[in-house]
Design a protein around this motif. Structure first.
Motif: not given
Lengths: 304, 661
Positions: A216, A220, A263-265, A268, A297-304, B577, B592, B595
């Motif tokens: 996941s 990302y 983590l995705p954090d 970022q 950072l704002s446009q790419v979704p972290v969770v899909v 989600l 979006a 995190t």
């Protein structure tokens, strides 16, 4: 207190209020990367690097780059020894574990590339003979912003070899006041204790490889680089090496945080130091580096 | 595989083995269980206490001893029971060389085969249910061999799913797989055990047969069934008398004649014969059987070209006639009487022959004699000596139907009237639930036929004059009070109304099972396929197979091709989600690029009431998506994440917990 916190605390005796950057430098070292610090003169770049070298306990060399520096000044040169009637190689300053390169963008591109090759390959070839550099091999380079006079800006391909580019910025008011009151910080550097050594750092670097990164998070990262390649605000997209660097740095960061997984954090947090120097705004765009990262950072979704 | 896990699967294997062989204990010697116990114990000591596998000579010795034991128990190695016993012993002794995984597979597969062997002995629906249970245990053992130690319930679930998936294939194979005739036939078991009609008769035979509650056959009538009195299920004709035993003369019995033409006014019905070892079919005279492998004889019997081995179903059209035509009824065979016994009866008959000219009047005189003499109709008549007819007619006067029929035929022959005995069944029991007739062995009956010139063979039933209710109401009505009736059968519970109803209900199921499953032979299959396809040719078969097999396979392919993408779809992310969406409806929108941790931090500040719930969901999601993937914990987390994807559910639960506190 764990070893990383101790390290940060020790360095912050000299470099005040820069915990974040100290941590990033440490992350860079553990991820087997190299660090580029870009800022105006006099904000503590050299002090930071000296303190860092001292605390990590690595063998330390410092080079001041100038426009007339030659590759052999860095790598070393063979000199004819009259007594033994043979050439003897005199190793240059690059043969060290911790190399501080001051004002890297003042040297000519030829000299720069000699160093950058050493950084990428961890070995140098002088007069047809390949010599392995000591491990760990960590380069911390400083440069003045390109708009300052007398500089040869590093080309993109070479910037790519630095894992991170950070800037220090002016210290905040309190820290500056304490700095001003404390006198010359360089005197304190000598008092710092080495908390690590080469073996420990190699072991820690090996531990970084074991940090888990799940699909996941990988996807990302892929979404991030794919976005830079498709979006019109970027002159060109991030390379695969950039994505690898991001992942490696994130693993090291997770370890610094005491986690065994990424983590995705982490991604970022490290996107700015890792990606800014690899990105360029499109010609018709008025964005600068930080804007580009913010957009990502704002446009790419972290969770899909 | 770890030792403890392999032990777990070994335990399952032993259980499977035991369950496969246990129901066969009924037909096998009991000592086989002891052999299993010893082998299983030995094997268990081998894997747990380090005992040695037996050396080759010991194994050979055990094998020889096993075969010898089977021989001693059955006095033969070629009987079906003996063969099954040898198979099971081989399966058991395999435990003593169970070294590799391949051996374990062998044991499992053989256990399946043993279950199939169990169905050789009986194919009632209850046996099939039992076999399904056994197969379940085997499937569980198979699962245990292939996966880590898992709870039986979980294994059961996956076994069930797989079994359901294979169901369409099974049905398809059942319908279209060619029914190949047997390559060889085994003497069917139960020939000794099951009572049935034999092809000879002595006084007392039918009385003995009547004590059995076994089913002989079932009949389904088209339209209104005839009255019970007229249901004389004619089986075979006995015309040879040796002074004591009635048998059939082999030659005329097999003379083929064309099937009788039956007119439009007929009764149509289908008979489903239970497995029995004979060649004759039971038919209401005069009838034609709609089958290719049977023929009609001069004695008006329907015989099968091959011995009836297993369950048979045939359709008959019958027309009730008063005489079965036969031009040569008066030949010597039908007047034959052996020896010089039974002088008294001969004298009585000679008297009739002398005084009465007309044959039919002599028959009437005999009937008159039976009516006027006080006979007792009983299941347990006295044993008769060498002059059995005399003793019965003039001294004991106790008898069952064969006594009456036998002595009547004797008297008739002695009086010069051609006569013979007919064996069959009379009456039956109606199952009102599904409207079919059950004919049991207790309905077995013997009656007489006399040949009258111009009429042919006319049925005469002396039992009807002695005990009219036997014919009108059936054997049960007359004999219920007699101690011997059905004494060795569980349907002696017949005296209870509920028991009868239950029995008929169970028989209903068994009948349906026999009709639709067991009797699905090549004929039925062909007519069924013809019903669907119109005609059977390779092209149509091909299309049918493609439709029947292709559609399920396409479905399977569709789902299995879909599965990877479903797996690729991150379920944890999906539920997370959904959670975020639920929160967005309540006014907190996740960006979006945020995190989960950042979002959680923001929610903590902006709308703290959702914080606890979101913290839980975030933690579950992080564990599923970012932490190391531990299969069971992952699934649990995922379940929980799914369950609480809407905060309402969580609120309900917490408030309930709060109330409880």
């Amino acid at each position: 207190m764990d070893i990383f916190a101790q390290l940060t605390a020790e360095i912050s005796r000299v470099v005040l209020g820069k915990d974040e950057q100290v941590r990033q430098a440490l992350c860079c070292l553990l991820a087997r990367g190299h660090l580029l610090i870009e800022d105006v003169p006099g904000v503590g770049k050299t002090t930071l690097s000296q303190a860092f070298a001292k605390v990590t306990g690595l063998s330390y060399q410092r080079m001041q780059f100038t426009s007339d520096l030659l590759p052999s000044d860095i790598l070393g040169v063979s000199i004819f020894d009259r007594n033994s009637n043979a050439f003897h190689f005199h190793a240059g300053p690059v043969f060290t574990q911790f190399l501080l390169v001051d004002e890297i963008n003042r040297a000519s591109p030829k000299t720069q590339s000699a160093l950058l090759e050493a950084m990428a390959e961890k070995q140098v070839t002088v007069e047809g003979e390949t010599r392995i550099l000591p491990t760990p091999f960590f380069v911390m380079a400083t440069q003045n912003p390109w708009f300052q006079s007398g500089t040869f800006p590093l080309p993109e391909s070479q910037l790519d070899r630095f894992l991170m580019r950070i800037s220090l910025g002016y210290p905040d008011e309190q820290s500056e006041r304490r700095l001003l009151a404390g006198g010359d910080p360089r005197l304190v550097i000598d008092e710092l204790r080495p908390l690590l050594n080469a073996e420990k750092i190699i072991a820690l670097q090996a531990m970084v490889d074991k940090i888990e990164i799940r699909d996941s998070v990988l996807s990302y990262v892929q979404r991030l680089i794919a976005f830079t390649r498709q979006d019109s605000h970027y002159a060109f997209g991030l390379s695969t090496r950039a994505a690898l660097a991001l992942i490696q740095a994130a693993k090291a960061w997770a370890m610094l945080d005491g986690r065994e997984y990424v983590l995705p954090d982490d991604i970022q947090l490290l996107l700015e130091p890792v990606a800014t120097h690899r990105l360029k705004p499109a010609a018709d765009s008025h964005d600068d580096g930080p804007d580009l990262i913010k957009r990502l950072l704002s446009q790419v979704p972290v969770v899909v | 595989m770890k030792a403890s896990e392999s032990r777990h699967s070994i335990l399952w294997l032993l259980l499977a083995q035991l369950s496969a062989m246990l129901p066969l204990i009924a037909v096998l010697p009991v000592w086989i269980v002891a052999v299993w116990g010893a082998s299983a114990w030995w094997y268990w000591r081998i894997i747990s206490a380090g005992y040695q596998f037996p050396a080759a000579p010991i194994k050979a010795l055990l094998a020889v001893a096993a075969v010898l034991g089977v021989y001693l128990s059955f006095a033969s190695l070629l009987a079906l029971e003996a063969m099954v016993a040898i198979l099971i012993l081989a399966l058991i002794l395999k435990l003593l060389e169970l070294k590799t995984e391949r051996d374990q597979w062998l044991v499992l597969m053989l256990s399946y085969f043993v279950i199939a062997c169990g169905l050789l002995f009986s194919q009632q629906i209850i046996d099939v249910v039992l076999a399904l249970l056994q197969i379940t245990v085997l499937l569980l053992a198979q699962q245990a061999m292939n996966r880590d130690k898992t709870k039986a319930v979980i294994m059961l679930r996956s076994v069930g799913v797989m079994a359901l998936q294979s169901l369409p294939l099974m049905l398809m194979l059942f319908v279209i797989f060619p029914r190949i005739g047997p390559l060889w036939t085994m003497p069917l078991p139960g020939g000794q055990g099951i009572t049935g009609m034999s092809d000879s008769l002595e006084f007392g035979d039918i009385a003995r047969l009547s004590q059995s509650g076994e089913l002989a056959f079932r009949v389904r009538f088209e339209g209104e069934p005839p009255s019970t009195e007229s249901l004389y299920w004619r089986g075979l004709v006995l015309d040879q008398f040796d002074g004591r035993r009635w048998t059939r003369n082999a030659w005329p019995a097999r003379n083929k004649i064309p099937a009788p033409a039956v007119s439009a006014a007929t009764v149509k019905y289908t008979v489903t014969l239970e497995p029995a070892l004979h060649e004759w079919l039971y038919v209401l005279p005069m009838g034609t059987v709609d089958r290719r492998d049977v023929y009609y004889t001069t004695q008006h019997q329907w015989l099968s070209k091959r011995p009836i081995n297993g369950r048979v179903e045939y359709e008959v059209s019958s027309q009730f006639v008063n005489g079965l035509p036969d031009g040569n009824g008066d030949e010597r065979q039908n007047l034959q009487l052996a020896g010089g016994q039974n002088a008294q009866a001969r004298a009585l008959a000679a008297q009739w022959q002398e005084n009465i000219a007309d044959a039919s009047d002599r028959v009437a005189a005999a009937m008159q004699f039976f009516e006027s003499t006080p006979f007792e109709y009983t299941l347990t008549p006295s044993v008769l000596g060498p002059n059995n007819v005399d003793e019965f007619l003039f001294s004991t006067r106790q008898g069952y139907c064969e006594h009456f029929a036998g002595s009547f035929v004797f008297l008739m022959r002695a009086a010069g009237v051609p006569a013979r005995i007919v064996l069959g069944y009379q009456g039956g029991e109606f199952n009102k639930r599904d409207n079919y007739l059950l004919v049991h062995q207790s309905d077995a009956h013997a009656w007489a036929e006399v040949w009258l010139k111009g009429q042919g063979w006319v049925r005469v039933d002396p039992t009807a004059t002695v005990a009219p209710s036997r014919i009108r109401l059936g054997a049960e009505a007359v004999l219920k009070s007699q101690s011997g009736y059905l004494k060795d059968s569980f349907i002696s519970l017949r005296r209870f109304e509920w028991a009868t109803r239950l029995r008929l209900f169970v028989d209903n199921i068994n009948y349906a099972w026999a009709r639709w499953v067991l009797n699905f032979d090549s004929d039925t299959q062909a007519s069924f396929l013809r019903g669907i396809l119109g005609e059977i040719n390779p092209q149509r078969m091909f299309i049918a197979i493609m439709l029947a097999g292709g559609i399920p396979l396409t479905l399977v392919a569709f789902f299995s091709l879909r599965l990877p993408s479903q797996k690729g779809e991150d379920l944890a992310a999906k539920y997370y989600l959904l959670s975020c969406k639920a929160l967005a409806r309540r006014g907190v929108q996740r960006q979006a690029g945020e995190t989960p941790e950042q979002f959680l931090a923001r929610v903590k500040v902006e709308s703290p009431s959702w914080f606890d719930w979101l913290a839980m969901q975030t933690k579950l999601f992080s564990e599923c998506s970012y932490y190391s993937q531990q299969s069971e914990a992952y699934l649990q987390n995922l379940q929980k994440l799914k369950r609480f994807r809407r905060p309402r559910k969580w609120l309900e639960q917490t408030s309930r917990r709060g109330l409880e506190r």
